[in-house]
Design a protein around this motif. Structure first.
Motif, PDB file in Angstrom:
ATOM      1  N   PHE A   1      49.425  36.813  50.800  1.00 13.35           N
ATOM      2  CA  PHE A   1      50.648  36.727  50.008  1.00 13.35           C
ATOM      3  C   PHE A   1      50.390  35.900  48.769  1.00 13.35           C
ATOM      4  O   PHE A   1      49.486  35.060  48.718  1.00 13.35           O
ATOM      5  CB  PHE A   1      51.808  36.155  50.819  1.00 13.35           C
ATOM      6  N   GLY A   2      51.191  36.157  47.727  1.00 10.99           N
ATOM      7  CA  GLY A   2      51.041  35.463  46.458  1.00 10.99           C
ATOM      8  C   GLY A   2      51.477  36.367  45.319  1.00 10.99           C
ATOM      9  O   GLY A   2      52.119  37.398  45.524  1.00 10.99           O
ATOM     10  N   ARG A   3      51.119  35.979  44.071  1.00  9.47           N
ATOM     11  CA  ARG A   3      51.483  36.791  42.906  1.00  9.47           C
ATOM     12  C   ARG A   3      50.622  38.034  42.781  1.00  9.47           C
ATOM     13  O   ARG A   3      51.037  39.036  42.225  1.00  9.47           O
ATOM     14  CB  ARG A   3      51.325  35.973  41.617  1.00  9.47           C
ATOM     15  N   GLY A   4      49.408  37.964  43.290  1.00  7.58           N
ATOM     16  CA  GLY A   4      48.483  39.056  43.088  1.00  7.58           C
ATOM     17  C   GLY A   4      47.832  38.981  41.715  1.00  7.58           C
ATOM     18  O   GLY A   4      48.231  38.183  40.856  1.00  7.58           O
ATOM     19  N   ALA A   5      46.840  39.811  41.494  1.00  7.02           N
ATOM     20  CA  ALA A   5      46.111  39.847  40.225  1.00  7.02           C
ATOM     21  C   ALA A   5      45.968  41.299  39.793  1.00  7.02           C
ATOM     22  O   ALA A   5      46.096  42.208  40.626  1.00  7.02           O
ATOM     23  CB  ALA A   5      44.738  39.189  40.376  1.00  7.02           C
ATOM     24  N   PRO A   6      45.743  41.543  38.503  1.00  5.18           N
ATOM     25  CA  PRO A   6      45.567  42.921  38.038  1.00  5.18           C
ATOM     26  C   PRO A   6      44.458  43.625  38.836  1.00  5.18           C
ATOM     27  O   PRO A   6      43.334  43.151  38.915  1.00  5.18           O
ATOM     28  CB  PRO A   6      45.176  42.751  36.565  1.00  5.18           C
ATOM     29  N   GLY A   7      44.815  44.751  39.423  1.00  5.99           N
ATOM     30  CA  GLY A   7      43.851  45.497  40.218  1.00  5.99           C
ATOM     31  C   GLY A   7      43.620  44.931  41.610  1.00  5.99           C
ATOM     32  O   GLY A   7      42.867  45.514  42.385  1.00  5.99           O
ATOM     33  N   ARG A   8      44.274  43.814  41.926  1.00  9.13           N
ATOM     34  CA  ARG A   8      44.090  43.198  43.246  1.00  9.13           C
ATOM     35  C   ARG A   8      45.463  42.785  43.794  1.00  9.13           C
ATOM     36  O   ARG A   8      45.801  41.602  43.830  1.00  9.13           O
ATOM     37  CB  ARG A   8      43.159  41.991  43.162  1.00  9.13           C
ATOM     38  N   PRO A   9      46.248  43.765  44.219  1.00  7.38           N
ATOM     39  CA  PRO A   9      47.574  43.442  44.755  1.00  7.38           C
ATOM     40  C   PRO A   9      47.459  42.748  46.109  1.00  7.38           C
ATOM     41  O   PRO A   9      46.422  42.813  46.780  1.00  7.38           O
ATOM     42  CB  PRO A   9      48.230  44.812  44.887  1.00  7.38           C
ATOM     43  N   VAL A  10      48.526  42.075  46.491  1.00  8.15           N
ATOM     44  CA  VAL A  10      48.571  41.417  47.796  1.00  8.15           C
ATOM     45  C   VAL A  10      49.567  42.164  48.674  1.00  8.15           C
ATOM     46  O   VAL A  10      50.434  42.900  48.189  1.00  8.15           O
ATOM     47  CB  VAL A  10      48.985  39.935  47.663  1.00  8.15           C
ATOM     48  N   ALA A  11      49.448  41.976  49.984  1.00  9.89           N
ATOM     49  CA  ALA A  11      50.316  42.693  50.928  1.00  9.89           C
ATOM     50  C   ALA A  11      51.754  42.208  50.843  1.00  9.89           C
ATOM     51  O   ALA A  11      52.692  42.980  51.045  1.00  9.89           O
ATOM     52  CB  ALA A  11      49.773  42.535  52.345  1.00  9.89           C
ATOM     53  N   ILE A  12      51.933  40.902  50.558  1.00  8.60           N
ATOM     54  CA  ILE A  12      53.272  40.317  50.471  1.00  8.60           C
ATOM     55  C   ILE A  12      53.425  39.733  49.076  1.00  8.60           C
ATOM     56  O   ILE A  12      53.004  38.605  48.809  1.00  8.60           O
ATOM     57  CB  ILE A  12      53.467  39.230  51.540  1.00  8.60           C
ATOM     58  N   PRO A  13      53.995  40.487  48.124  1.00  4.56           N
ATOM     59  CA  PRO A  13      54.059  40.022  46.735  1.00  4.56           C
ATOM     60  C   PRO A  13      55.174  39.003  46.528  1.00  4.56           C
ATOM     61  O   PRO A  13      56.297  39.176  46.982  1.00  4.56           O
ATOM     62  CB  PRO A  13      54.336  41.308  45.949  1.00  4.56           C
TER      63      PRO A  13
END
Length: 261
Positions: A31-43
């Motif tokens: 979980f977190g903000r995520g990064a371009p091209g690297r999404p997270v399961a819990i945004p």
């Protein structure tokens, strides 16, 4: 079998129904903000939250939380408790969370950055002690008699347990029955409906093919009355709710005679 269910946060513009992430034993979700091209399961789209803030891992009947932040402490609230919570310090890995209904809260710029986690497969000791060695028996219906959903189930079963009526109470009846006094509004109708859905779909896993007592599929397609009737029928058939559980309900309040103020 789902051991952990994550209610994904509403990021705006999404569907009306909450989005759920279902996890089995040893599944992990970051979980977190995520990064371009690297999404997270819990945004969690808040600038104050790390791109990869942490991770949760499902176990057999609980879950673990890892905090990847170097400075932020995360709080896990027990939604069934009276302010009960635990703190997960920066850098802590695999902190076990024992709550069945949890809310994970992260420090954020916008405030209110959180997501909910449900662990419906909590195990409880069988009444029979002992037995042959080997793999332990898992209860098909892991119910917590201290949880609010169980109180709703008891209220639904009460008329048949007392033999006063064969009719299953409606949602408004349950709200009124769970009021503790004149100044207590009781649970909301939406809260009672939520607990009924949770019982039908997750805890007792009603079938949609007309048979009960098995995990073939959720009974979400059934009408509200049928769903309540099936819950009561299943609970009473397998003694999941018994006469001694009636003591969990608030004392009955005397009805005022007609015409009194």
């Amino acid at each position: 079998m789902d051991t952990v269910i994550v209610q994904l946060p509403d990021t705006g513009g999404g569907p009306a129904e909450p989005r759920l992430l279902r996890m089995g034993p040893d599944d992990s979700a970051d979980f977190g903000r995520g990064a371009p091209g690297r999404p997270v399961a819990i945004p969690l789209p808040d600038q104050g939250v790390s791109r990869r803030a942490g991770e949760l891992t499902a176990a057999s009947d609980y879950w673990r939380l890892s905090n990847f932040s170097r400075s932020a402490t995360y709080v896990v609230e027990n939604l069934e408790g009276a302010g009960e919570h635990l703190k997960v310090a920066p850098g802590r890995l695999g902190a076990p969370v024992p709550f069945e209904f949890s809310r994970v809260v992260l420090p954020s710029l916008g405030g209110g950055c959180h997501f909910k986690v449900f662990a419906p497969q909590h195990a409880y000791l069988d009444r029979a002690v002992g037995g042959p060695p080997g793999e332990h028996t898992v209860s098909p219906f892991a119910l917590d008699a201290t949880a609010k959903y169980f109180l709703v189930l008891v209220a639904l079963c009460e008329p048949r347990l007392r033999g006063t009526s064969a009719a299953v109470p409606g949602v408004g009846d349950v709200v009124e029955r769970l009021r503790t006094g004149p100044g207590d509004p009781g649970p909301t109708r939406s809260a009672v409906n939520y607990h009924i859905d949770y019982l039908a779909e997750t805890k007792l896993r009603l079938r949609t093919d007309g048979r009960d007592g098995g995990p073939a599929g959720p009974g979400a397609g059934a009408g509200p009355l049928r769903k309540r009737e099936e819950l009561v029928g299943l609970a009473l058939r397998f003694d999941l709710v018994r006469e001694e559980h009636l003591a969990l309900l608030p004392p009955r309040r005397a009805r005022r005679p007609a015409g009194t103020g």
